[in-house]
Write a protein that holds these residues in place. Structure first.
Motif, PDB file in Angstrom:
ATOM      1  N   ASP A 264      -1.271 -11.342  -3.221  1.00  0.00           N
ATOM      2  CA  ASP A 264       0.342 -11.161  -3.702  1.00  0.00           C
ATOM      3  C   ASP A 264       1.075 -10.987  -2.480  1.00  0.00           C
ATOM      4  OD1 ASP A 264       0.288  -8.716  -2.870  1.00  0.00           O
ATOM      5  OD2 ASP A 264      -0.464  -7.845  -5.019  1.00  0.00           O
ATOM      6  N   PRO A 265       2.453 -10.735  -2.455  1.00  0.00           N
ATOM      7  CA  PRO A 265       3.137 -10.666  -1.619  1.00  0.00           C
ATOM      8  C   PRO A 265       3.038  -9.554  -0.482  1.00  0.00           C
ATOM      9  CG  PRO A 265       4.665 -11.381  -3.107  1.00  0.00           C
ATOM     10  CD  PRO A 265       3.204 -10.986  -3.733  1.00  0.00           C
ATOM     11  N   ALA A 266       2.543  -8.310  -1.160  1.00  0.00           N
ATOM     12  CA  ALA A 266       2.195  -7.284  -0.477  1.00  0.00           C
ATOM     13  C   ALA A 266       0.813  -7.459   0.486  1.00  0.00           C
ATOM     14  CB  ALA A 266       2.402  -5.953  -1.148  1.00  0.00           C
ATOM     15  N   GLU A 267      -0.048  -8.033  -0.180  1.00  0.00           N
ATOM     16  CA  GLU A 267      -1.377  -8.154   0.414  1.00  0.00           C
ATOM     17  C   GLU A 267      -1.204  -9.344   1.494  1.00  0.00           C
ATOM     18  OE1 GLU A 267      -3.744  -7.072  -3.454  1.00  0.00           O
ATOM     19  OE2 GLU A 267      -3.371  -9.167  -3.337  1.00  0.00           O
ATOM     20  N   ALA A 268      -0.284 -10.182   1.240  1.00  0.00           N
ATOM     21  CA  ALA A 268      -0.151 -11.330   2.032  1.00  0.00           C
ATOM     22  C   ALA A 268       0.553 -10.811   3.504  1.00  0.00           C
ATOM     23  CB  ALA A 268       0.770 -12.524   1.582  1.00  0.00           C
ATOM     24  N   ALA A 269       1.615  -9.924   3.369  1.00  0.00           N
ATOM     25  CA  ALA A 269       2.309  -9.294   4.435  1.00  0.00           C
ATOM     26  C   ALA A 269       1.295  -8.465   5.230  1.00  0.00           C
ATOM     27  CB  ALA A 269       3.259  -8.547   3.929  1.00  0.00           C
ATOM     28  N   GLN A 321      -3.446  -2.283  -1.447  1.00  0.00           N
ATOM     29  CA  GLN A 321      -4.620  -1.100  -1.707  1.00  0.00           C
ATOM     30  C   GLN A 321      -5.605  -2.002  -1.452  1.00  0.00           C
ATOM     31  OE1 GLN A 321      -3.716   2.068  -2.215  1.00  0.00           O
ATOM     32  NE2 GLN A 321      -1.663   1.257  -2.158  1.00  0.00           N
ATOM     33  N   LEU A 322      -6.659  -1.049  -0.627  1.00  0.00           N
ATOM     34  CA  LEU A 322      -7.976  -1.617  -0.313  1.00  0.00           C
ATOM     35  C   LEU A 322      -8.792  -1.654  -1.561  1.00  0.00           C
ATOM     36  CD1 LEU A 322      -8.725   0.442   3.027  1.00  0.00           C
ATOM     37  CD2 LEU A 322      -8.326  -2.072   2.844  1.00  0.00           C
ATOM     38  N   SER A 323      -9.693  -2.619  -1.605  1.00  0.00           N
ATOM     39  CA  SER A 323     -10.724  -2.818  -2.619  1.00  0.00           C
ATOM     40  C   SER A 323     -11.524  -1.440  -2.781  1.00  0.00           C
ATOM     41  CB  SER A 323     -11.611  -3.940  -2.626  1.00  0.00           C
ATOM     42  OG  SER A 323     -12.584  -3.824  -1.421  1.00  0.00           O
ATOM     43  N   GLU A 324     -12.269  -1.157  -3.648  1.00  0.00           N
ATOM     44  CA  GLU A 324     -13.358  -0.114  -3.756  1.00  0.00           C
ATOM     45  C   GLU A 324     -14.236   0.061  -2.653  1.00  0.00           C
ATOM     46  OE1 GLU A 324     -14.845   0.625  -7.520  1.00  0.00           O
ATOM     47  OE2 GLU A 324     -12.826   0.826  -8.475  1.00  0.00           O
ATOM     48  N   ALA A 325     -14.871  -1.113  -2.387  1.00  0.00           N
ATOM     49  CA  ALA A 325     -15.667  -1.293  -1.341  1.00  0.00           C
ATOM     50  C   ALA A 325     -15.293  -0.961  -0.072  1.00  0.00           C
ATOM     51  CB  ALA A 325     -16.457  -2.723  -1.253  1.00  0.00           C
ATOM     52  N   ALA A 326     -14.122  -1.421   0.109  1.00  0.00           N
ATOM     53  CA  ALA A 326     -13.436  -1.287   1.512  1.00  0.00           C
ATOM     54  C   ALA A 326     -12.936   0.373   1.725  1.00  0.00           C
ATOM     55  CB  ALA A 326     -12.194  -2.245   1.657  1.00  0.00           C
ATOM     56  N   GLN A 327     -12.436   0.640   0.711  1.00  0.00           N
ATOM     57  CA  GLN A 327     -12.071   2.166   0.668  1.00  0.00           C
ATOM     58  C   GLN A 327     -13.615   3.091   0.886  1.00  0.00           C
ATOM     59  OE1 GLN A 327      -9.989   3.474  -2.781  1.00  0.00           O
ATOM     60  NE2 GLN A 327      -8.484   1.894  -2.699  1.00  0.00           N
ATOM     61  N   ALA A 328     -14.550   2.779   0.221  1.00  0.00           N
ATOM     62  CA  ALA A 328     -15.578   3.407   0.243  1.00  0.00           C
ATOM     63  C   ALA A 328     -16.213   3.647   1.943  1.00  0.00           C
ATOM     64  CB  ALA A 328     -16.633   3.020  -0.590  1.00  0.00           C
ATOM     65  N   ARG A 329     -16.225   2.327   2.365  1.00  0.00           N
ATOM     66  CA  ARG A 329     -16.752   2.159   3.728  1.00  0.00           C
ATOM     67  C   ARG A 329     -18.210   3.078   3.863  1.00  0.00           C
ATOM     68  NH1 ARG A 329     -12.907   4.753   7.977  1.00  0.00           N
ATOM     69  NH2 ARG A 329     -14.410   4.256   9.473  1.00  0.00           N
ATOM     70  N   ALA A 330     -18.859   2.934   2.500  1.00  0.00           N
ATOM     71  CA  ALA A 330     -20.057   3.607   2.498  1.00  0.00           C
ATOM     72  C   ALA A 330     -21.321   3.088   3.405  1.00  0.00           C
ATOM     73  CB  ALA A 330     -20.536   3.123   0.953  1.00  0.00           C
ATOM     74  N   GLY A 331     -22.369   3.999   3.795  1.00  0.00           N
ATOM     75  CA  GLY A 331     -23.424   3.841   4.171  1.00  0.00           C
ATOM     76  C   GLY A 331     -23.391   3.362   5.465  1.00  0.00           C
ATOM     77  N   GLY A 332     -22.289   3.667   6.357  1.00  0.00           N
ATOM     78  CA  GLY A 332     -22.364   3.327   7.724  1.00  0.00           C
ATOM     79  C   GLY A 332     -23.737   3.521   8.601  1.00  0.00           C
TER      80      GLY A 332
END
Length: 710
Positions: A264-269, A321-332
């Protein structure tokens, strides 16, 4: 007037006004040659003569030079245009591939390498994204011929006004020029010329006068060879957008979990805003910076008519807003560890796009991270440099969560769960009791906790001590374990044979070198948390060794058949009898119920474990399990300096309890796989005051014992 030719009489007009005599015809006069006369110059003329002559010469030479330059440029443009390959060959210019890591449920939790989401065209991406890129990077894109003289002049003016060189800072580059840079002006990557891809890209970004000239010619060549939309397509696919994302499709998937066609516009920006500085404006790095930059892009889109005022305001009010996977940044830490489990040509150095399915449980990973942070926030000062590591593992060795330090979401950092070798202290003692139980000892057998002297040849007598400096006399093996008493552990180790204890520990998975002398019983040999946790998993599963693993299978992206398959490889050979393992589990349950691990208790759950503290509290451990999971916790300083007032039964047990509580939240308690002990199998009492420690140095043993215990 002429007279009447027939009558000879004058005409009426002639009579009225009088006859006009005939005029003779004019004769043609011969043109005389013009005499050349010398032009007279004044003083000013003579003074200006050198300047006027020079100016004339310059003008004559300039147009010839300009013509020659124009011809050379035209030749260069046509040459580059003739060398341009098909668009499909340009969109993916990576020299290495990507690794996508999936958790146990098949959901993405981490990425490694350079991600490429697949080719998308300028017509296929969201119109908002198309407009955001053009508005931000090159509003005259569809009207110029590859370079923008107006943009260059404006950039030079800005650079000079800010005290920089004319080519430093703002470059005034068009999208076509930026695409030319991404293509490195047609120069392919050569491993012999550039040691790394980064060095290659840095070289491509160098700004010199010659490169700017070549870039301009190459850009015009692109304009001849391709349409505007084709050039934009290359740009949209090759631009680096942070977090390993190459191209807008990969970035949209990485940050928002959707295709570039659907933003959407916000994500595109926000995506277009990454072009200025991908690392700084990546939303996974700083959402505040990403939103601020996106608002600038929204303003440009509104100003240029791509968004209505209402659309622009809505995009500002509701940022991406970040996706759940991107927010989690799990298991580095876990992801880094798994990358080491596969062959380098399919992990670290892959040139293919690879998908790895792993054992990670994101719910448990989140619980583990939360537990560590909650205890550290509540119990330690912000200035504390103490570190901790946690591993959660199933009984077959499948790692479900891993935290390698206080920065729970770090990636590429030192992993204290797998790389730090530290002394386990009394956390090693269960392997002594495992050996004894496997030989037929009973948890109710009596052992004498009394002062012990070990003769050390060449050094004299060594008298080990208990942690509390007290002696209980005759006690059961169970009590000796749950109170973590040193003397009984040494006596039992010597009774069953320290070499056999070494063998049992190694077969359970402790690969580190183990001490050869009686101090073996006190856990003085260094080990890693993952080795120790895996060894405890062998106790939980009934006595079989496990090989801790995180990689389930590895396949090329798009393929159905895996290239590697580790299913079922965690379980190894049996080390001790199942009966011995179940009895040891009972003994370790008493550690939590009434021994050094009472802080690990969880109401309603049967739990087993063992604490460990080394000399001067340099290392503190608690490792334990319920019916399903083993959790290992280590705490200490990276520089191996002593901690104050920390024992394995203290903060590590609390971290363990906080972790396990979150792991089992909402589950029905399960009983431990254990057997209650029968009567003592031996009539006598184990005690020996004459043990010899061949080759052991007295001072070393005294130092080891100073502070060892629970």
């Amino acid at each position: 007037m002429a007279k009447n030719s027939k009558t000879g009489k004058p005409l009426v007009a002639d009579r009225r006004y009088g006859a006009t005599p005939e005029q003779p015809k004019p004769t043609k006069r011969k043109r005389q040659p013009r005499k050349r006369t010398a032009r007279r110059r004044g003083l000013v003329g003579w003074l200006l003569l050198p300047f006027t002559w020079t100016l004339g010469l310059i003008l004559r030479l300039t147009w010839k030079l300009a013509l020659a330059v124009a011809v050379l440029i035209a030749v260069g443009v046509l040459y580059f245009a003739s060398q341009m390959p098909p668009i499909a060959q340009l969109v993916d210019g990576r020299t290495r591939g990507s690794v996508t890591l999936l958790d146990r449920n098949g959901d993405v939790f981490a990425w490694r390498g350079d991600q490429f989401g697949g080719m998308v065209t300028s017509e296929e991406v969201s119109q908002y994204l198309h407009d955001a890129v053009v508005a931000t990077e090159d509003k005259r894109f569809y009207s110029h011929f590859g370079i923008s003289p107006r943009g260059v002049a404006s950039a030079v003016k800005i650079n000079l006004s800010e005290g920089r060189g004319p080519l430093s800072g703002n470059g005034g580059s068009t999208i076509t020029q930026q695409t030319a840079k991404l293509l490195c002006l047609g120069v392919p990557y050569d491993a012999e010329t550039w040691k790394t891809e980064r060095a290659y890209e840095d070289d491509c970004r160098r700004t010199t006068l010659w490169r700017k000239i070549k870039e301009a010619i190459f850009s015009m060549g692109m304009e001849v060879a391709y349409t505007k939309d084709q050039i934009l397509t290359v740009y949209l696919n090759r631009a680096y957008l942070g977090a390993g994302s190459r191209g807008f499709e990969a970035a949209a998937q990485r940050y928002f979990g959707k295709s570039a066609a659907d933003v959407d516009p916000a994500e595109a920006a926000m995506l277009a805003g990454l072009l200025k500085a991908p690392s700084s404006y990546a939303p996974t790095s700083s959402m505040d910076r990403a939103v601020a930059r996106a608002n600038v892009v929204i303003g440009l889109m509104e100003e240029q008519g791509y968004l209505t005022p209402q659309q622009a305001e809505d995009a500002r009010t509701h940022p991406a807003q970040l996706s759940e996977a991107a927010q989690a940044r799990a298991g580095g830490y876990f992801a880094d560890w798994v990358m080491e489990q596969g062959p380098d040509f399919f992990t670290q150095d892959t040139t293919e796009d690879v998908v790895i399915r792993t054992t990670l449980d994101q719910r448990i990973q989140t619980a583990t991270e939360s537990a560590l942070l909650s205890i550290f926030d509540a119990k330690l000062k912000p200035s504390s440099k103490a570190q901790a590591a946690i591993i959660v593992m199933s009984a077959d060795g499948a790692v479900r969560a891993m935290v390698g330090g206080r920065d729970v979401r770090a990636s590429g950092a030192f992993n204290r769960a797998t790389q730090a070798k530290r002394q386990p202290g009394s956390a090693f003692k269960p392997f002594i009791y495992a050996t004894a139980l496997d030989l037929g000892f009973s948890p109710n057998d009596i052992i004498d906790d009394q002062p012990l002297t070990i003769n050390v040849p060449g050094s004299g007598p060594w008298r080990p001590d208990n942690y509390d400096h007290r002696f209980k006399g005759p006690i059961t093996l169970t009590q000796a374990l749950y109170e973590s008493r040193n003397i009984p552990a040494i006596v039992l180790s010597e009774e069953v044979g320290r070499e056999l204890v070494r063998t049992v520990a190694q077969k359970f998975g402790i690969a580190s070198d183990l001490a050869a002398g009686p101090a073996l019983a006190l856990g003085v040999s260094e080990s890693t948390l993952i080795e120790m946790t895996g060894a405890y998993a062998g106790i939980l599963n009934g006595g079989s060794a496990v090989e801790p693993y995180g990689l389930i299978d590895l396949r090329l992206k798009g393929d159905e058949s895996p290239l590697m398959d580790n299913m079922g490889t965690g379980m190894q050979e049996r080390v001790i009898q199942q009966k011995a393992a179940r009895e040891l589990t009972y003994m370790m349950s008493q550690v939590v119920a009434r021994g050094t691990g009472t802080r690990a208790q969880i109401k309603g759950w049967e739990l087993a474990g063992k604490s460990g503290t080394t000399n001067s509290s340099r290392d503190a451990w608690f490792i334990g399990f319920n019916a399903d999971y083993v959790v290992g916790v280590w705490m200490g300083y990276d520089d191996n300096s002593p901690m104050t007032g920390v024992t394995g039964g203290g903060l590590p047990a609390e971290i363990w309890q906080a972790t396990m509580s979150r792991v089992v939240a909402g589950e029905v308690p399960k009983p431990l796989p254990m057997d209650l002990p029968g009567p003592s199998s031996r009539g006598g009492m184990l005690a020996d005051s004459g043990i010899e420690a061949d080759g052991q140095i007295l001072d070393v043993l005294n130092n080891i014992l100073n502070g060892l215990g629970n």
